[in-house]
Design an enzyme around this catalytic site. Structure first.
Site, PDB file in Angstrom:
ATOM      1  N   GLU A  32      24.835  42.995  -1.158  1.00  6.47           N
ATOM      2  CA  GLU A  32      24.572  43.464   0.209  1.00  6.47           C
ATOM      3  C   GLU A  32      25.664  42.992   1.172  1.00  6.47           C
ATOM      4  OE1 GLU A  32      22.613  45.651   1.370  1.00  6.47           O
ATOM      5  OE2 GLU A  32      21.442  45.981  -0.429  1.00  6.47           O
ATOM      6  N   TYR A 115      18.830  43.353   8.743  1.00 12.17           N
ATOM      7  CA  TYR A 115      19.003  44.347   7.688  1.00 12.17           C
ATOM      8  C   TYR A 115      19.065  43.675   6.316  1.00 12.17           C
ATOM      9  CZ  TYR A 115      21.151  47.212   4.235  1.00 12.17           C
ATOM     10  OH  TYR A 115      21.389  47.837   3.031  1.00 12.17           O
ATOM     11  N   ASP A 133      19.687  50.286   8.483  1.00  8.92           N
ATOM     12  CA  ASP A 133      21.135  50.283   8.732  1.00  8.92           C
ATOM     13  C   ASP A 133      21.549  51.660   9.273  1.00  8.92           C
ATOM     14  OD1 ASP A 133      20.926  51.931   6.563  1.00  8.92           O
ATOM     15  OD2 ASP A 133      22.489  50.965   5.373  1.00  8.92           O
TER      16      ASP A 133
END
Ligand code: SF4
Length: 353
Positions: A32, A115, A133
């Site tokens: 991520e 997020y 996002d």
């Protein structure tokens, strides 16, 4: 949103990615972090190398900043790499080296925002929490023809509450990943593939024929431009490098001599004469400044998110000479070719390395 249609599309079309096939909380975190502002195809190169070098949180926490930046070299947005290292140290100190399982605790870790906390908690621990996002905002703004600007807080809040209602408690990770893939493969920023979209008959933007009008666009400010002259200076076989300060643009990365403005040959020659005599001592070098060995490396540009650099580069060869003690720091340090190869440089100047 018809959640079942999205999940069914995902089951048939999802991308096989290493952090998905071999899912771990740590791998999810690293992927991520790498995927922020970066294409999946680029991350596919970096992810396995990073995990091979730092197989777990403790090894990352014990690393040096230079080591982490070297593995990150070329990925850009280097604060992500420093944050991962800081985050790993925090996890060792506060969570005994294991990522906590809830988004409320994940968000306390340096570098993990709402997020990323949602993405890790839903994918690695199956917590039904949104991961909102840009993809997610674009999809929801189009589906419901929301006349909103993506970067505004109210847009985030609106989309977050819609996703929170839609997210299925039994498959929260797949739902969030489905939105990511759907936004990358079908509901793309430009030219969305509406004919292949399972929501084509219910999407308000599509029904209006105004897919690219949603979300609304903010009027763009002109990007400021800076001009730089990059000097690759060899003193004998050694190369002059400089480490950037630990905060600000490209913090902690190495660079070559970087001077303001696009300097011409005679300006570079003058700069050398005015400055490097001080660096290397004047006696044996004086002759080389009458006609120094200067080669043009060409022009280049680099676009940051908020700034553009226009550059011109030169390579300069000076005779072997030890720098005058005390002056070395002002210009940087001379390093061997071997050490030069091991340092992490900003990709902005990659063409001059
Ligand atoms: S119909 Fe087009 S604009 Fe609407 S969600 Fe599908 S791909 Fe996006």
């Amino acid at each position: 949103m018809d959640v079942e249609s999205l999940l069914s599309w995902y089951r048939n079309n999802h991308r096989c990615l290493p952090w998905r096939t071999d899912r771990t909380p740590y791998g999810t975190w690293i992927s991520e972090a790498m995927l922020q502002q970066t294409r999946v195809t680029t991350v596919l190169d970096y992810y396995p190398r990073f995990l091979e070098h730092f197989p777990d949180i403790r090894s990352l926490a014990a690393s040096s900043e230079d080591e982490v930046l070297k593995l990150w070299e070329g990925l850009g947005y280097y604060s992500r790499a420093r944050n991962l290292m800081r985050g790993a140290r925090y996890v060792c100190e506060h969570f005994d080296g294991e990522l906590p399982e809830s988004s409320d605790l994940l968000i306390r870790i340096p570098g993990i925002g709402p997020y990323m906390a949602g993405a890790i908690a839903s994918q690695a621990f199956q917590e039904p929490v949104p991961a909102v996002d840009g993809n997610c905002i674009r999809i929801y703004c189009r589906l419901y023809a929301l006349p909103m600007i993506p970067s505004e807080r109210t847009t985030y809040n609106e989309v977050y509450s819609r996703v929170a209602k839609d997210i299925p408690p039994e498959e929260p990770g797949d739902f969030n990943e489905a939105l990511m893939d759907f936004g990358s493969l079908i509901c793309t920023p430009k030219s969305p593939r509406c004919t292949a979209c399972p929501f084509a008959t219910e999407c308000s933007a599509n029904l209006l024929g105004k897919q690219e009008d949603f979300p609304l666009k903010k009027t763009k400010k002109e990007t400021p431009v800076e001009e730089h002259t990059i000097l690759r200076i060899f003193v004998g076989k050694k190369i002059l490098v400089h480490k950037r300060p630990s905060s600000g643009l490209l913090a902690g990365l190495f660079e070559l001599v970087d001077l303001p403005g696009n300097m011409e040959y005679h300006e570079v020659k003058k700069w050398l004469k005015d400055n490097l005599l001080e660096f290397c001592g004047d006696s044996s070098l004086a002759a080389s400044f009458i006609e120094p060995d200067i080669r043009v490396l060409g022009t280049g540009k680099h676009i940051f998110s908020h700034l553009r650099w226009n550059m011109i580069g030169y390579e300069i060869h000076l005779p072997d000479q030890e720098p005058i003690k005390g002056n070395a720091k002002k210009f940087g340090e001379l390093v061997s070719a071997k050490k030069y190869g091991s340092l992490a440089f900003a990709s902005a100047i990659r063409m001059y390395r």
